[in-house]
Design a protein around this motif. Structure first.
Motif, PDB file in Angstrom:
ATOM      1  N   LEU A   1     -29.043  12.319 -23.231  1.00 32.14           N
ATOM      2  CA  LEU A   1     -30.325  12.954 -23.522  1.00 32.14           C
ATOM      3  C   LEU A   1     -31.346  11.944 -24.025  1.00 32.14           C
ATOM      4  N   ASP A   2     -30.891  11.012 -24.827  1.00 28.62           N
ATOM      5  CA  ASP A   2     -31.831  10.070 -25.454  1.00 28.62           C
ATOM      6  C   ASP A   2     -32.102   8.831 -24.619  1.00 28.62           C
ATOM      7  N   ASP A   3     -31.386   8.704 -23.499  1.00 29.48           N
ATOM      8  CA  ASP A   3     -31.581   7.511 -22.661  1.00 29.48           C
ATOM      9  C   ASP A   3     -32.898   7.646 -21.883  1.00 29.48           C
ATOM     10  N   ALA A   4     -33.871   6.882 -22.259  1.00 32.24           N
ATOM     11  CA  ALA A   4     -35.193   6.976 -21.618  1.00 32.24           C
ATOM     12  C   ALA A   4     -35.161   6.549 -20.163  1.00 32.24           C
ATOM     13  N   GLN A   5     -34.089   5.793 -19.776  1.00 36.80           N
ATOM     14  CA  GLN A   5     -33.982   5.370 -18.385  1.00 36.80           C
ATOM     15  C   GLN A   5     -33.260   6.405 -17.514  1.00 36.80           C
ATOM     16  N   GLU A   6     -32.734   7.425 -18.149  1.00 35.97           N
ATOM     17  CA  GLU A   6     -31.991   8.438 -17.391  1.00 35.97           C
ATOM     18  C   GLU A   6     -32.957   9.333 -16.613  1.00 35.97           C
ATOM     19  N   LEU A   7     -32.469   9.861 -15.483  1.00 34.89           N
ATOM     20  CA  LEU A   7     -33.301  10.775 -14.689  1.00 34.89           C
ATOM     21  C   LEU A   7     -33.565  12.068 -15.472  1.00 34.89           C
ATOM     22  N   PRO A   8     -34.750  12.671 -15.289  1.00 37.64           N
ATOM     23  CA  PRO A   8     -35.063  13.918 -16.007  1.00 37.64           C
ATOM     24  C   PRO A   8     -34.040  15.021 -15.747  1.00 37.64           C
ATOM     25  N   SER A   9     -33.532  15.102 -14.524  1.00 37.95           N
ATOM     26  CA  SER A   9     -32.577  16.174 -14.217  1.00 37.95           C
ATOM     27  C   SER A   9     -31.301  16.032 -15.037  1.00 37.95           C
ATOM     28  N   VAL A  10     -30.879  14.786 -15.282  1.00 36.62           N
ATOM     29  CA  VAL A  10     -29.673  14.564 -16.093  1.00 36.62           C
ATOM     30  C   VAL A  10     -29.975  14.856 -17.557  1.00 36.62           C
ATOM     31  N   ARG A  11     -31.142  14.436 -18.032  1.00 38.05           N
ATOM     32  CA  ARG A  11     -31.509  14.700 -19.431  1.00 38.05           C
ATOM     33  C   ARG A  11     -31.602  16.199 -19.713  1.00 38.05           C
ATOM     34  N   THR A  12     -32.167  16.957 -18.777  1.00 34.19           N
ATOM     35  CA  THR A  12     -32.237  18.420 -18.990  1.00 34.19           C
ATOM     36  C   THR A  12     -30.837  19.028 -18.993  1.00 34.19           C
ATOM     37  N   SER A  13     -29.937  18.508 -18.162  1.00 37.94           N
ATOM     38  CA  SER A  13     -28.557  18.993 -18.185  1.00 37.94           C
ATOM     39  C   SER A  13     -27.908  18.671 -19.525  1.00 37.94           C
ATOM     40  N   ALA A  14     -28.221  17.498 -20.060  1.00 34.02           N
ATOM     41  CA  ALA A  14     -27.679  17.121 -21.361  1.00 34.02           C
ATOM     42  C   ALA A  14     -28.188  18.056 -22.453  1.00 34.02           C
ATOM     43  N   ALA A  15     -29.477  18.406 -22.422  1.00 29.49           N
ATOM     44  CA  ALA A  15     -30.025  19.321 -23.424  1.00 29.49           C
ATOM     45  C   ALA A  15     -29.330  20.678 -23.355  1.00 29.49           C
TER      46      ALA A  15
ATOM     47  N   LEU B   1     -18.834  19.773 -19.076  1.00 30.07           N
ATOM     48  CA  LEU B   1     -18.611  19.721 -20.514  1.00 30.07           C
ATOM     49  C   LEU B   1     -19.252  20.906 -21.218  1.00 30.07           C
ATOM     50  N   ALA B   2     -20.430  21.335 -20.725  1.00 32.58           N
ATOM     51  CA  ALA B   2     -21.077  22.526 -21.289  1.00 32.58           C
ATOM     52  C   ALA B   2     -20.222  23.762 -21.063  1.00 32.58           C
ATOM     53  N   ALA B   3     -19.642  23.880 -19.868  1.00 32.58           N
ATOM     54  CA  ALA B   3     -18.799  25.039 -19.578  1.00 32.58           C
ATOM     55  C   ALA B   3     -17.583  25.086 -20.493  1.00 32.58           C
ATOM     56  N   HIS B   4     -17.076  23.905 -20.931  1.00 33.77           N
ATOM     57  CA  HIS B   4     -15.914  23.832 -21.816  1.00 33.77           C
ATOM     58  C   HIS B   4     -16.308  23.878 -23.296  1.00 33.77           C
ATOM     59  N   HIS B   5     -17.634  23.917 -23.595  1.00 37.90           N
ATOM     60  CA  HIS B   5     -18.122  23.890 -24.986  1.00 37.90           C
ATOM     61  C   HIS B   5     -17.493  22.721 -25.743  1.00 37.90           C
ATOM     62  N   ALA B   6     -17.440  21.579 -25.087  1.00 31.90           N
ATOM     63  CA  ALA B   6     -16.705  20.422 -25.622  1.00 31.90           C
ATOM     64  C   ALA B   6     -17.525  19.692 -26.676  1.00 31.90           C
ATOM     65  N   ARG B   7     -17.652  20.283 -27.904  1.00 30.21           N
ATOM     66  CA  ARG B   7     -18.464  19.699 -28.973  1.00 30.21           C
ATOM     67  C   ARG B   7     -17.961  18.305 -29.377  1.00 30.21           C
ATOM     68  N   GLU B   8     -16.689  18.041 -29.138  1.00 25.64           N
ATOM     69  CA  GLU B   8     -16.096  16.763 -29.491  1.00 25.64           C
ATOM     70  C   GLU B   8     -16.830  15.603 -28.816  1.00 25.64           C
ATOM     71  N   TYR B   9     -17.483  15.913 -27.685  1.00 26.63           N
ATOM     72  CA  TYR B   9     -18.153  14.848 -26.926  1.00 26.63           C
ATOM     73  C   TYR B   9     -19.675  14.986 -26.989  1.00 26.63           C
ATOM     74  N   ALA B  10     -20.154  15.654 -28.055  1.00 29.52           N
ATOM     75  CA  ALA B  10     -21.596  15.858 -28.200  1.00 29.52           C
ATOM     76  C   ALA B  10     -22.344  14.541 -28.295  1.00 29.52           C
ATOM     77  N   SER B  11     -21.747  13.531 -28.951  1.00 34.60           N
ATOM     78  CA  SER B  11     -22.465  12.257 -29.082  1.00 34.60           C
ATOM     79  C   SER B  11     -22.665  11.589 -27.730  1.00 34.60           C
ATOM     80  N   ALA B  12     -21.653  11.696 -26.845  1.00 29.63           N
ATOM     81  CA  ALA B  12     -21.797  11.112 -25.499  1.00 29.63           C
ATOM     82  C   ALA B  12     -22.877  11.841 -24.712  1.00 29.63           C
ATOM     83  N   VAL B  13     -22.922  13.125 -24.931  1.00 34.75           N
ATOM     84  CA  VAL B  13     -23.956  13.918 -24.240  1.00 34.75           C
ATOM     85  C   VAL B  13     -25.327  13.567 -24.804  1.00 34.75           C
ATOM     86  N   ARG B  14     -25.379  13.417 -26.149  1.00 38.91           N
ATOM     87  CA  ARG B  14     -26.651  13.081 -26.803  1.00 38.91           C
ATOM     88  C   ARG B  14     -27.171  11.742 -26.283  1.00 38.91           C
ATOM     89  N   ALA B  15     -26.238  10.829 -25.995  1.00 40.46           N
ATOM     90  CA  ALA B  15     -26.657   9.522 -25.484  1.00 40.46           C
ATOM     91  C   ALA B  15     -27.368   9.669 -24.137  1.00 40.46           C
TER      92      ALA B  15
END
Length: 810
Positions: free
Chosen positions: A715-729, A699-713
């Protein structure tokens, strides 16, 4: 000295009133009064005009009617100008004018009262020509004679010409007293003090010829006259060096280099060869000079009357020197003979030259350590090629020190097969110092003059991975048969290494295609034909017919899986060069080969084969997950959009995590499209974090801003692995969504809290990077607190980098 400038100094030619060699410092007129029927001359040194003015007349002082330019670079020192009256003997005198300059040069002139013109010599002198270490130039000197008279001698002085540190002039001539003309001359150029302190030795006649030494320890490097003196130390008493100079050759010399590590205990001199020349003559006395010692040697008999006889010269103590000079003195001259003093052989012996000694016994000493090992190495080095076989025989028993000495000894030989075999053994030695020394011999001294191909052929297989590398680099096309033989004799990693080095040699410039084709056809390489085809892959288009014939034979029905797998590489090389049948064969193996490793390899190689793209797209549905993964990776590299539907299906349903990761990467590599981005967003709930991370990257490679909220979710998921959260950022930064700036800033600043854990820090650093990509106008203030010295270095460094990084959002 200035008060003496206007004084006139009178010297009488032929008169006993003036002492021999009397000298005056002057820049005034100097007159020589007539004597013995000779004219008088008057000389004036004019430094201002750089002129030597002079005149000749019946009675001094004479008018200055003639002049000679003072040939001198730079400035002359008036206080050091001298004039010397030289008693030539026979009632004749000469005036020597010496004008020193700066930089080691001088001007010298010699004037006499006889002849058509008084001046007989006028030259710039000193070692002023050439390069440092071999500077040379004209020189003038006085040579004392019996009775108080002197010769004026002229010649060439050079830094690299002399008798072991003792200066000597080449091309010697003297001013003859009777004719006042220059004549070729020969005399001993050793100083009187040197001669007076020389140690006397009487040579002892031998009853048998001199025995051959273990090695030739004396290497002639120059002779003052005669031919090159190689014959005097070639271990062949039938050849001889002859001085070929004026008179009996007194003073002619030969200079030898010697190994300073090897003490010389004695010499043997063979003077007359077995068939002596009628004009030859034997020395009666001669000198042996080193840098700090001088020996006066007497031969007790006329050796020319005893052809082939050798004479021993034993030193009071072993002689350790790097230079030895033999200087002729008196000779046995027969009545009416114009002698040509000659020496057939001068041989040096070390303490190891004992009865029954051999180079094998010397080679065995290489590992004993200490001085004996150093002496052994020096002797073997001087023995040249003859030492190589003994060194090779001793090698397996030598320790590290001994092997280093052995390599030193081998370097004394030519870079042929035997020496190179020793270097190759050293190259593979476990000791780093031995290997480095061998590498230097091969890669710097011998290079392509080495006999590396012949040496390598004597090894049934390489003993280390560096051996085939050097054989390929130095042997080039000549090394190919040896390397092919090693392919058959090796396996595993070593076989791969040899094949790589075979490829280096086969694909080098200048290797003819005919040679490669002949090797493919040669039955003796049948067992390694496939390996050869793989190594020749870049050249297969040049030998297409032979390569295809060989592959047809290898891929006949019943070919095993390893053969089919390895054959794909040369097939792909032919297909890439435009061979359609080979491309069709790769496509067929991708689609239908019964073994998945073969299909997977075909999918890898399809990257460069447009003709196989249809089969590649179909391969994403292959029964093997590894084939599906590789096909997806290749499609990602090719950015092939027609496969999008199949790839979306795999992302949503393939049971294998690594296949879904590959599918996400493939979609990310394709041009952005709404349906692709929706598929990626829908899959963000994948149970595997590796897949979720790969989707965020896509999604980052496509600059898909339309799905920023899904990506933000994510990032904000405290149960998510750090590697996934950093990818989201990082993805939010790539989407350039201004709505995310505050959350990214909050996460970045939270990482600076001293109580932040490793996950908070990792996410914070990713957030800093995302802010840097977006680069808002107030970025400096957003990151100001992160630049404080109390902040962790990694976070502070990320902030500094973000501030200078170029903005990626426009």
């Amino acid at each position: 000295m200035l008060p003496r400038m206007n004084r006139k100094l009178a010297f009488a030619l032929g008169a006993a009133l003036v002492c021999v060699g009397s000298t005056a410092r002057a820049q005034a007129d100097v007159s020589l009064a007539p004597s013995g029927g000779l004219a008088a001359i008057t000389v004036k040194i004019d430094l201002a005009q750089k002129k030597l003015r002079f005149g000749k007349c019946a009675s001094a002082p004479c008018a200055l009617t003639d002049e000679e330019p003072i040939k001198l670079e730079g400035t002359a020192d008036a206080s050091k100008v001298t004039t010397t009256n030289v008693d030539l003997g026979g009632g004749r005198h000469a005036l020597w004018v010496h004008v020193p300059g700066d930089g080691g040069s001088a001007f010298d002139a010699v004037l006499v009262g006889g002849g058509a013109r008084p001046i007989v010599y006028a030259e710039e002198t000193g070692k002023i020509h050439g390069q440092p270490g071999s500077l040379s130039g004209s020189a003038l000197e006085l040579v004392p004679r019996a009775g108080g008279a002197s010769f004026v001698a002229r010649g060439i002085a050079s830094e690299d010409y002399g008798m072991c540190g003792r200066p000597a002039l080449a091309n010697l001539e003297v001013l003859a007293p009777q004719t006042l003309d220059w004549h070729r001359a020969s005399f001993v150029q050793l100083s009187a003090d040197d001669i007076a302190s020389a140690t006397a030795i009487t040579a002892t006649a031998r009853q048998v010829p001199a025995e051959k030494p273990l090695a030739s320890l004396l290497a002639p490097r120059l002779a003052s006259s005669g031919a090159h003196p190689a014959a005097i130390a070639d271990l062949d008493p039938s050849t001889a060096w002859s001085e070929d100079a004026a008179g009996a050759g007194r003073g002619q010399f030969v200079v030898f280099s010697a190994p300073s590590e090897v003490p010389l205990v004695r010499l043997a001199i063979t003077i007359a060869p077995q068939t002596p020349s009628p004009s030859g003559a034997a020395p009666k006395t001669f000198y042996l000079a080193t840098n700090d010692k001088l020996f006066s040697v007497t031969v007790p008999e006329d050796a020319w009357q005893h052809p082939g006889r050798a004479y021993d010269i034993t030193f009071p103590e072993p002689l350790q020197t790097s230079c030895l000079a033999l200087v002729l003195d008196d000779a046995y001259v027969r009545a009416g003979q114009k002698p040509d003093v000659s020496i057939a052989e001068l041989t040096a012996y070390s303490a190891l030259d004992v009865p029954d000694a051999s180079l094998d016994t010397v080679a065995a000493d290489l590992g004993v350590g200490g001085r004996r090992a150093e002496i052994a190495a020096a002797i073997l080095k001087r023995a040249g090629n003859a030492a190589l076989a003994p060194v090779a025989r001793a090698w397996p028993k030598l320790d590290t020190f001994g092997k280093e000495n052995a390599l030193d000894a081998a370097e004394g030989a030519s870079c042929g097969k035997d020496a190179t075999r020793i270097f190759l053994s050293g190259l593979c030695d476990a000791d780093m110092h031995v290997a480095r020394k061998a590498e230097g011999a091969l890669g710097h001294r011998c290079l392509r003059t080495s006999g590396i191909v012949e040496a390598a052929a004597s090894f049934p297989k390489p003993t280390c991975s560096r051996m085939p590398e050097y054989v390929a680099l130095l042997g080039r096309q000549n090394a190919l048969p040896t390397l092919a033989g090693w392919l058959a004799a090796t396996d595993g990693d070593m076989r791969a290494t040899v094949r790589h080095d075979f490829a280096t040699a086969a694909n080098a410039d200048g290797v003819p295609a005919q040679l490669l084709a002949s090797m493919i056809r040669d039955p003796k390489y049948a067992a390694v034909r496939l390996a050869l085809l793989r190594a020749m892959a870049p050249r297969l288009a040049e030998i297409r017919a032979d390569a295809i014939a060989a592959l047809d034979a290898l891929l006949a029905p019943g070919a095993d899986m390893p053969t089919r797998y390895l054959a794909l590489e040369p097939l792909a090389a032919l297909a890439k060069s435009g061979d359609s049948p080979s491309a069709a064969r790769v496509a067929a193996m991708l689609a239908r080969d019964p073994d998945w490793p073969v299909r997977r390899r075909a999918a890898e190689l399809a990257r460069d084969l447009p003709a196989v793209q249809s089969e590649l797209v179909s391969a994403i549905a292959d029964p093997s997950p590894r084939v599906r993964e590789t096909a997806l990776d290749t499609l990602a590299a090719l950015r092939v959009s027609p496969a999008a539907v199949g790839v979306e299906k795999l992302l949503g349903s393939d049971p294998w995590t690594f296949v879904r990761v590959a599918a996400a990467k493939a979609l990310g590599a394709m041009p952005a499209a709404r349906d692709l981005d929706k598929s990626l967003s829908d899959a963000l709930e994948d149970k595997a974090p590796q897949v979720r991370g790969a989707i965020l990257d896509a999604l980052a490679a496509h600059h898909a801003r339309e799905y920023a909220s899904a990506v933000r979710a994510r990032l904000d998921d405290a149960q998510e692995l750090p590697s996934v959260r950093t990818s989201a950022a990082h993805a939010l930064g790539a989407m350039c969504d201004p709505a995310q700036l505050e959350r990214l800033t909050e996460l970045a600043r939270a990482a600076a809290d001293p109580t932040a854990d490793a996950e908070d820090i990792a996410v914070g650093i990713a957030a800093v990077g995302a802010l840097g990509d977006m680069h808002p106008a107030d970025l400096a203030s957003r990151l100001a607190s992160l630049r404080d010295k109390s902040v962790r270095m990694t976070l502070r460094g990320a902030a500094e980098h973000a501030l200078v990084a170029p903005a990626k959002c426009r």
